[in-house]
Design a protein around this motif. Structure first.
Motif, mmCIF file in Angstrom:
data_model
loop_
_atom_site.group_PDB
_atom_site.id
_atom_site.type_symbol
_atom_site.label_atom_id
_atom_site.label_comp_id
_atom_site.label_asym_id
_atom_site.label_seq_id
_atom_site.Cartn_x
_atom_site.Cartn_y
_atom_site.Cartn_z
ATOM 1 N N TYR A 199 25.129 54.890 49.566
ATOM 2 C CA TYR A 199 24.238 54.952 50.723
ATOM 3 C C TYR A 199 23.214 56.079 50.656
ATOM 4 O O TYR A 199 22.335 56.149 51.494
ATOM 5 N N GLY A 200 23.318 56.944 49.668
ATOM 6 C CA GLY A 200 22.365 58.046 49.531
ATOM 7 C C GLY A 200 21.015 57.610 48.999
ATOM 8 O O GLY A 200 20.025 58.313 49.164
ATOM 9 N N GLY A 201 20.973 56.480 48.356
ATOM 10 C CA GLY A 201 19.703 55.946 47.867
ATOM 11 C C GLY A 201 19.503 56.160 46.385
ATOM 12 O O GLY A 201 19.920 57.172 45.817
ATOM 13 N N LYS A 202 18.871 55.182 45.762
ATOM 14 C CA LYS A 202 18.576 55.255 44.325
ATOM 15 C C LYS A 202 17.692 56.461 44.036
ATOM 16 O O LYS A 202 16.807 56.798 44.820
ATOM 17 N N GLY A 203 17.952 57.095 42.902
ATOM 18 C CA GLY A 203 17.131 58.219 42.469
ATOM 19 C C GLY A 203 17.441 59.527 43.163
ATOM 20 O O GLY A 203 16.779 60.527 42.915
ATOM 21 N N ASN A 204 18.429 59.553 44.020
ATOM 22 C CA ASN A 204 18.806 60.787 44.708
ATOM 23 C C ASN A 204 19.952 61.470 43.984
ATOM 24 O O ASN A 204 20.325 61.087 42.881
ATOM 25 N N ARG A 205 20.525 62.454 44.623
ATOM 26 C CA ARG A 205 21.681 63.137 44.049
ATOM 27 C C ARG A 205 22.769 63.257 45.111
ATOM 28 O O ARG A 205 22.509 63.152 46.305
ATOM 29 N N VAL A 206 23.975 63.485 44.626
ATOM 30 C CA VAL A 206 25.134 63.739 45.480
ATOM 31 C C VAL A 206 25.663 65.100 45.059
ATOM 32 O O VAL A 206 25.868 65.347 43.871
ATOM 33 N N GLU A 207 25.844 65.982 46.014
ATOM 34 C CA GLU A 207 26.377 67.316 45.729
ATOM 35 C C GLU A 207 27.770 67.438 46.313
ATOM 36 O O GLU A 207 27.988 67.104 47.480
ATOM 37 N N ILE A 208 28.690 67.923 45.497
ATOM 38 C CA ILE A 208 30.062 68.168 45.928
ATOM 39 C C ILE A 208 30.282 69.666 45.829
ATOM 40 O O ILE A 208 30.048 70.268 44.773
ATOM 41 N N THR A 209 30.699 70.256 46.920
ATOM 42 C CA THR A 209 30.906 71.701 46.959
ATOM 43 C C THR A 209 32.344 71.992 47.367
ATOM 44 O O THR A 209 32.821 71.472 48.376
ATOM 45 N N LEU A 210 33.021 72.825 46.580
ATOM 46 C CA LEU A 210 34.377 73.280 46.897
ATOM 47 C C LEU A 210 34.330 74.778 47.141
ATOM 48 O O LEU A 210 33.717 75.511 46.364
ATOM 49 N N ARG A 211 34.977 75.205 48.210
ATOM 50 C CA ARG A 211 35.043 76.652 48.448
ATOM 51 C C ARG A 211 36.224 76.988 49.343
ATOM 52 O O ARG A 211 36.689 76.164 50.125
ATOM 53 N N ARG A 212 36.674 78.212 49.191
ATOM 54 C CA ARG A 212 37.728 78.751 50.059
ATOM 55 C C ARG A 212 37.066 79.360 51.279
ATOM 56 O O ARG A 212 35.992 79.941 51.170
#
Length: 160
Positions: free
Chosen positions: A50-63
């Protein structure tokens, strides 16, 4: 593992998946590894779809040393897309079974309408919380918060 599994699908949609996690981050959360994998599979797959073609997905992990509703340190995992976003009027219903923001678009992309309901259920079973931040034109971020396992719990925990 989840990122590796979804890389082919993301490449087909010209979507880049980026992981932000400090090298030194090492933690354990108590839970079922298969269920927790399903949480991230659903969230990342939705972001790619659902983010759209040509975009990016960011995954962030933090304490985080604390969070509202938790008495211990927490791990926050956020999955963010840069797509069209979701109007606030839909936020409260996103985790209802079969609820779809845009029925036509959802049918086109496939799926059952159960993904976020399953995510919410699993997160709650693991004493966590699911959060959504989104607005039209600004993309969408789903975050999950889980309590960090105590040293005694770590022996039976899933390492991330």
């Amino acid at each position: 593992r989840v990122i590796a599994t979804l890389t082919h699908q993301a490449q087909k949609d010209d979507v880049e998946i980026v992981l932000h996690a400090p090298d030194a981050i090492s933690f354990a959360i108590t839970g079922d590894e298969d269920e927790l994998t399903q949480v991230f599979q659903n969230l990342i797959e939705n972001a790619v779809k659902y983010g759209g073609k040509g975009n990016r997905v960011e995954i962030t992990l933090r304490r985080q040393p604390s969070a509202a509703g938790f008495s211990t340190e927490v791990i926050k995992a956020a999955v963010r897309d840069f797509g069209p976003g979701i109007d606030k009027v839909h936020h409260a219903r996103l985790t209802e079974r079969f609820y779809r923001v845009d029925t036509g678009r959802s049918r086109e992309k496939g799926g059952t309408g159960l993904g976020l309901a399953i995510v919410k259920h699993i997160v709650q079973r693991h004493r966590g919380r699911l959060l959504v931040a989104s607005a039209p034109g600004e993309g969408t971020e789903f975050s999950v918060l889980f309590p960090v396992a105590s040293p005694l719990q770590s022996q039976n925990s899933t390492r991330a």
